[in-house]
Write a protein that holds these residues in place. Structure first.
Motif, PDB file in Angstrom:
ATOM      1  N   UNK A  10       0.663  -1.270  -0.311  1.00 27.72           N
ATOM      2  CA  UNK A  10      -0.021  -0.160  -0.179  1.00 27.72           C
ATOM      3  C   UNK A  10       1.277   1.259  -0.087  1.00 27.72           C
ATOM      4  N   UNK A  11       2.080   0.894  -0.185  1.00 27.76           N
ATOM      5  CA  UNK A  11       3.067   2.743  -0.243  1.00 27.76           C
ATOM      6  C   UNK A  11       3.680   2.690  -1.190  1.00 27.76           C
ATOM      7  N   UNK A  12       4.497   3.596  -1.911  1.00 36.20           N
ATOM      8  CA  UNK A  12       4.534   4.344  -2.833  1.00 36.20           C
ATOM      9  C   UNK A  12       5.179   3.507  -3.839  1.00 36.20           C
ATOM     10  N   UNK A  13       5.721   3.045  -3.427  1.00 35.26           N
ATOM     11  CA  UNK A  13       7.056   2.208  -4.267  1.00 35.26           C
ATOM     12  C   UNK A  13       5.932   0.844  -4.174  1.00 35.26           C
ATOM     13  N   UNK A  33       0.608  -2.713   7.343  1.00 34.47           N
ATOM     14  CA  UNK A  33       0.198  -1.961   8.759  1.00 34.47           C
ATOM     15  C   UNK A  33      -0.587  -0.896   8.191  1.00 34.47           C
ATOM     16  N   UNK A  34      -0.149  -0.048   7.233  1.00 32.04           N
ATOM     17  CA  UNK A  34      -0.889   1.394   6.787  1.00 32.04           C
ATOM     18  C   UNK A  34      -0.125   2.370   7.661  1.00 32.04           C
ATOM     19  N   UNK A  37       1.521   3.302   4.442  1.00 31.88           N
ATOM     20  CA  UNK A  37       0.258   3.630   3.174  1.00 31.88           C
ATOM     21  C   UNK A  37      -0.676   4.010   3.627  1.00 31.88           C
ATOM     22  N   UNK A  38      -1.166   3.191   2.345  1.00 27.45           N
ATOM     23  CA  UNK A  38      -3.108   4.460   2.345  1.00 27.45           C
ATOM     24  C   UNK A  38      -3.537   3.309   1.724  1.00 27.45           C
ATOM     25  N   UNK A  39      -5.252   3.680   1.565  1.00 29.11           N
ATOM     26  CA  UNK A  39      -6.063   2.851   1.268  1.00 29.11           C
ATOM     27  C   UNK A  39      -5.875   3.365  -0.007  1.00 29.11           C
ATOM     28  N   UNK A  40      -5.942   4.327  -0.886  1.00 24.23           N
ATOM     29  CA  UNK A  40      -5.748   4.838  -1.820  1.00 24.23           C
ATOM     30  C   UNK A  40      -5.160   4.255  -3.412  1.00 24.23           C
ATOM     31  N   UNK A  41      -3.804   3.217  -3.023  1.00 22.46           N
ATOM     32  CA  UNK A  41      -3.066   3.276  -3.503  1.00 22.46           C
ATOM     33  C   UNK A  41      -3.457   1.218  -3.813  1.00 22.46           C
ATOM     34  N   UNK A  42      -4.142   0.763  -2.782  1.00 29.70           N
ATOM     35  CA  UNK A  42      -4.766  -0.489  -3.010  1.00 29.70           C
ATOM     36  C   UNK A  42      -5.527  -0.735  -4.360  1.00 29.70           C
ATOM     37  N   UNK A  43      -4.749  -1.619  -5.467  1.00 32.83           N
ATOM     38  CA  UNK A  43      -5.548  -1.211  -6.300  1.00 32.83           C
ATOM     39  C   UNK A  43      -6.819  -2.581  -6.876  1.00 32.83           C
ATOM     40  N   UNK A  44      -7.764  -2.394  -7.899  1.00 29.83           N
ATOM     41  CA  UNK A  44      -8.624  -3.818  -7.948  1.00 29.83           C
ATOM     42  C   UNK A  44      -8.027  -4.161  -8.573  1.00 29.83           C
ATOM     43  N   UNK A  45      -8.403  -5.099  -8.467  1.00 34.03           N
ATOM     44  CA  UNK A  45      -7.955  -6.770  -8.865  1.00 34.03           C
ATOM     45  C   UNK A  45      -6.983  -7.807  -7.662  1.00 34.03           C
ATOM     46  N   UNK A  46      -6.447  -6.526  -6.639  1.00 31.74           N
ATOM     47  CA  UNK A  46      -5.571  -7.382  -5.368  1.00 31.74           C
ATOM     48  C   UNK A  46      -6.417  -7.780  -4.523  1.00 31.74           C
ATOM     49  N   UNK A  47      -5.900  -8.008  -3.461  1.00 32.40           N
ATOM     50  CA  UNK A  47      -6.310  -8.947  -2.421  1.00 32.40           C
ATOM     51  C   UNK A  47      -5.833  -8.491  -1.063  1.00 32.40           C
TER      52      UNK A  47
END
Ligand code: NAD
Length: 324
Positions: A10-13, A33-34, A37-47
């Motif tokens: 969920x992080x930058x890289x 653990x966010x 990292x951020x929720x907006x970085x979680x991509x559709x298609x990943x769990x």
């Protein structure tokens, strides 16, 4: 379809790595653990599984559930300056956290392990560009934590048959040129996001750490590599680990830009000067760090595609300019 665990995804890289893995057809689980990292970085298609490497049971549970073929480990604290002030915290997060992950991964049959290492393992360069044969004598505690994890991985490769890749990134910069990933780094300490925060007026001024370094304009020279290029190298590394047992590779653009050159490129992109001041050097910095990435080119058949200064700055400004 191979299942890959991305720790710190969920992080930058990490989010850019997840994007590249999904595009290559992998099934991707993100463990994070966010903290940065951020929720907006979680991509559709990943769990997504929320958890912390400092809680061994939480990472073991995910490894038991999915039985991954590969792990990409990006979770760490990364501010070199801060690591000199808070070594205990960096030891716990970067070393203990990695050992907890290694234990869970090997217990549940992971075969390939890709680790986010850093140019910080080298310390002050004895020669430039820096290749992988260069001595590893970190000058900051952050670099020491990365080297310690690399050394543990070498033993796990010998004793547990784990195939491992240490990817020593130089300075990761830029954003997805397609614009799908727009999560701003929290509390950034790196030059480009700090410039962007100044450009947006979120910080009063840019502090340049030292203008008396032995470089042409007196500011530090660094090698900047675009995150999308880094992400592509991770996918290649996973593939190559099918036949190679261990890899240690620099990932850089092989071009050095001074702090001043980067700042001026930002000023051209935004069309005005940034408020800035020169302050004392930071402990743990080196005058110049530029990679030789010849080995990555050869072994991974990898070549940076997005790492020109112009693309780096424009892809970053695109995100910051439009951020709320
Ligand atoms: N950014 C760079 O220029 C650079 C250069 C060299 C190496 N690296 C390394 O690359 C990796 C990723 O860096 P980044 O720039 O994306 O940083 P980041 O802070 O955006 O990403 C780290 C991620 O790991 C997560 N995390 C941290 N501790 C965790 C824990 N204990 N358990 C679970 N998740 C945890 C964070 O929430 C975050 O999502 C780090 O290991 C860093 O040391 C980065």
């Amino acid at each position: 379809m191979a299942r890959i665990l991305v720790v710190g995804g969920a992080g930058y890289i990490g989010s850019h790595v997840v994007q590249a893995l999904l595009a290559a057809g992998y099934k991707v689980v993100v463990f994070d653990n966010l903290s940065t990292g951020q929720r907006c970085n979680l991509l559709k298609g990943s769990i997504f599984r929320h958890g912390d490497l400092l809680r061994p049971a939480s990472i073991a549970e995910v490894c038991r559930e999915f039985r991954f073929q590969g792990v990409i480990h990006l979770a760490a604290l990364k501010a070199a300056g801060e690591s000199m002030l808070r070594p205990e915290v960096y030891a716990r997060h970067n070393i203990t956290g990695s050992l907890n992950l290694l234990a869970a991964a090997t217990q549940f049959g992971v075969e390939r392990f890709v680790f986010s290492s850093s140019a910080a393992v080298y310390g002050d360069p004895e020669r430039l560009p820096i290749d992988e044969q260069h001595a590893t004598r970190p000058v900051n505690f952050y670099g020491f934590t990365k080297l310690t994890v690399e050394q543990n991985l070498a033993w796990f490769a010998r004793l547990r048959g784990l195939h491992i890749a240490n990817l020593r990134y130089f300075n990761a910069v830029g954003y997805d040129p397609g614009g799908a990933l727009r999560g701003l780094e929290k509390r950034p300490a790196n030059l480009l996001p700090v410039c962007m925060e100044v450009a947006r007026g979120w910080r009063e001024r840019l502090e340049i750490f030292g203008d008396d370094w032995p470089t042409p304009d007196g500011t530090c020279i660094r090698d900047y590599v675009h995150v999308t290029d880094l992400a592509a190298a991770h996918v290649r590394a996973l593939e190559v680990l099918g036949t190679r047992e261990t890899l240690t590779l620099n990932l850089g653009s092989e071009v050095g830009y001074s702090v001043l050159e980067v700042v001026q490129a930002v000023e051209r992109a935004i069309g005005r000067e940034l408020p800035r001041s020169n302050v004392a050097r930071r402990s743990g910095d080196s005058a110049e760090l530029v990679a030789s990435a010849e080995l990555a080119r050869e072994v991974l058949d990898w070549q940076p595609q997005h790492s020109s200064l112009e693309t780096i700055v424009s892809s970053t400004w695109n995100v910051y300019r439009d951020a709320p």
